[in-house]
Design a protein around this motif. Structure first.
Motif, short mmCIF file in Angstrom:
data_model
loop_
_atom_site.label_atom_id
_atom_site.label_comp_id
_atom_site.label_asym_id
_atom_site.label_seq_id
_atom_site.Cartn_x
_atom_site.Cartn_y
_atom_site.Cartn_z
N UNK A 1 -4.43 12.10 8.80
CA UNK A 1 -5.40 12.67 7.82
C UNK A 1 -5.40 13.85 8.54
N UNK A 2 -4.90 14.68 7.31
CA UNK A 2 -4.94 16.09 7.68
C UNK A 2 -6.46 16.86 7.80
N UNK A 3 -7.27 15.85 7.84
CA UNK A 3 -8.86 16.40 9.45
C UNK A 3 -9.10 16.28 10.09
N UNK A 4 -8.00 15.50 11.48
CA UNK A 4 -8.59 14.87 12.27
C UNK A 4 -6.29 15.16 12.86
N UNK A 5 -5.82 14.83 11.54
CA UNK A 5 -4.49 15.17 12.71
C UNK A 5 -4.11 13.20 13.03
N UNK A 6 -5.05 12.63 13.05
CA UNK A 6 -5.24 11.52 13.43
C UNK A 6 -4.09 9.93 12.33
N UNK A 7 -3.28 8.90 13.09
CA UNK A 7 -2.33 8.25 11.98
C UNK A 7 -3.00 6.99 11.89
N UNK A 8 -2.86 6.54 11.09
CA UNK A 8 -2.78 5.08 11.20
C UNK A 8 -2.85 4.43 9.66
N UNK A 9 -2.63 2.69 9.38
CA UNK A 9 -1.65 2.16 9.19
C UNK A 9 -2.85 1.82 7.68
N UNK A 10 -1.24 2.21 6.80
CA UNK A 10 -2.22 2.86 5.25
C UNK A 10 -2.96 1.11 4.78
N UNK A 11 -2.16 0.15 5.25
CA UNK A 11 -3.02 -1.39 5.45
C UNK A 11 -4.16 -1.18 5.58
N UNK A 12 -4.52 -0.05 6.54
CA UNK A 12 -5.62 -0.61 6.83
C UNK A 12 -7.21 0.88 6.02
N UNK A 13 -6.36 0.95 5.16
CA UNK A 13 -7.45 1.77 4.16
C UNK A 13 -7.52 1.50 2.94
N UNK A 14 -6.87 -0.63 2.96
CA UNK A 14 -7.79 -1.33 1.98
C UNK A 14 -8.06 -2.55 1.88
N UNK A 15 -9.18 -3.19 1.38
CA UNK A 15 -10.23 -4.29 1.98
C UNK A 15 -8.73 -5.06 2.27
N UNK A 16 -9.35 -6.16 2.68
CA UNK A 16 -8.29 -7.35 2.61
C UNK A 16 -8.53 -8.56 1.08
N UNK A 17 -9.24 -7.94 0.49
CA UNK A 17 -9.53 -8.79 -0.81
C UNK A 17 -9.79 -7.60 -2.17
N UNK A 18 -9.55 -8.14 -3.15
CA UNK A 18 -10.09 -7.77 -4.54
C UNK A 18 -10.80 -8.88 -5.41
N UNK A 19 -11.09 -8.39 -6.19
CA UNK A 19 -11.67 -9.84 -7.48
C UNK A 19 -11.62 -8.10 -8.96
N UNK A 20 -11.41 -8.73 -9.57
CA UNK A 20 -11.09 -8.72 -10.93
C UNK A 20 -11.07 -9.62 -12.08
N UNK A 21 -12.09 -8.91 -13.45
CA UNK A 21 -12.33 -8.63 -14.20
C UNK A 21 -11.41 -8.78 -15.56
N UNK A 22 -10.84 -10.07 -16.42
CA UNK A 22 -9.70 -10.20 -16.72
C UNK A 22 -9.93 -9.92 -18.09
N UNK A 23 -9.00 -9.99 -19.04
CA UNK A 23 -9.35 -9.82 -20.80
C UNK A 23 -7.88 -9.62 -21.14
N UNK A 24 -7.37 -10.36 -22.46
CA UNK A 24 -6.39 -10.14 -22.60
C UNK A 24 -5.94 -10.93 -23.63
N UNK A 25 -4.84 -10.57 -24.79
CA UNK A 25 -4.99 -11.14 -26.45
C UNK A 25 -3.17 -10.98 -25.76
N UNK A 26 -2.45 -12.74 -26.96
CA UNK A 26 -1.41 -11.88 -27.11
C UNK A 26 -1.23 -13.13 -28.40
N UNK A 27 0.17 -13.26 -27.88
CA UNK A 27 0.70 -13.80 -29.15
C UNK A 27 1.90 -15.03 -28.50
#
Length: 228
Positions: free
Chosen positions: A151-177
């Motif tokens: 982080x350029x604000x404080x120079x502290x290094x963190x794992x990229x994975x620590x920036x993202x919540x351990x879970x996500x959920x989507x609404x999904x819509x699709x059309x096809x043939x």
């Protein structure tokens, strides 16, 4: 009465099992992904660009009627995008600055959807409409192409994975043939839209103490696959 009732249950189960049909296949899904970012005006969080992603995996359609199926599977999905925000802390320069972060994330995805098929619109050809959602777990995250972020604000290094919540959920819509190639072989193609429902930020509010920050995934994918 109990014996009759049990007999009816067994008969119903037998009919359901006989009429049910499971189709299993594989698909690939190139996609365009972005992040929807919101914040109070002083932080000015916003989406600052989309990116190409790629995914695919196993699809399973469980038919409970001729034209209706419960559709699930196990997929690998690429997500992410670029966000920018205003950091008023000043960092090492003492002056407010704008920071940009490019997220590349891989999710293990389990769709929970219903597919509705039309009757044949041409020989061996049907349209399908898919609606529902998906449950997603991140298995890899990079920020600015690195597994670590300073982080350029404080120079502290963190794992990229620590920036993202351990879970996500989507609404999904699709059309096809879908096209029947042989007795048990079908190919399909379509377009799907996944709209993230969960705020995936795990860094700005937790570590930087920013207030009312929201970051959510979005993606549009081209779905190409085959079922056996």
């Amino acid at each position: 009465m109990k014996k009759i009732f049990l007999a009816l249950l067994v008969l119903a189960a037998s009919v359901t099992t006989a009429s049910a049909q499971i189709e299993i296949g594989l698909k690939i899904s190139p996609s365009i992904n972005s992040l929807r970012a919101e914040s109070p005006s002083d932080r000015a969080f916003k989406s600052d660009g989309s990116q190409f992603g790629f995914g695919g995996g196993l699809v399973v359609d469980y038919f409970f009627g001729e034209n209706y199926a419960f559709s699930t599977g196990l997929l690998l999905a690429g997500k992410g995008g670029t966000i920018s925000y205003r950091d008023v802390s000043g960092g090492v320069t003492g002056q407010p600055f704008t920071e940009t972060q490019k997220f590349n994330m891989q999710y293990l995805q389990a769709p929970l959807t219903v597919k509705l098929f039309t009757n044949e619109i041409a020989p061996d050809t049907r349209l399908y409409f898919q609606v529902g959602g998906s449950l997603n777990v991140p298995i890899g995250t990079r920020i600015n192409s690195s597994k670590f972020y300073t982080d350029p604000a404080d120079g502290k290094e963190t794992k990229a994975s620590d920036h993202v919540l351990f879970f996500d959920a989507d609404a999904l819509a699709a059309i096809g043939v879908e096209f029947q190639l042989a007795k048990s072989t079908k190919v399909f193609g379509g377009i799907s839209y996944n709209r993230g429902l969960v705020d995936i930020d795990r860094y700005f509010e937790k570590t930087r103490d920013f207030k009312d920050i929201t970051i959510k995934n979005s993606s549009v994918a081209l779905d190409l696959g085959i079922k056996f």
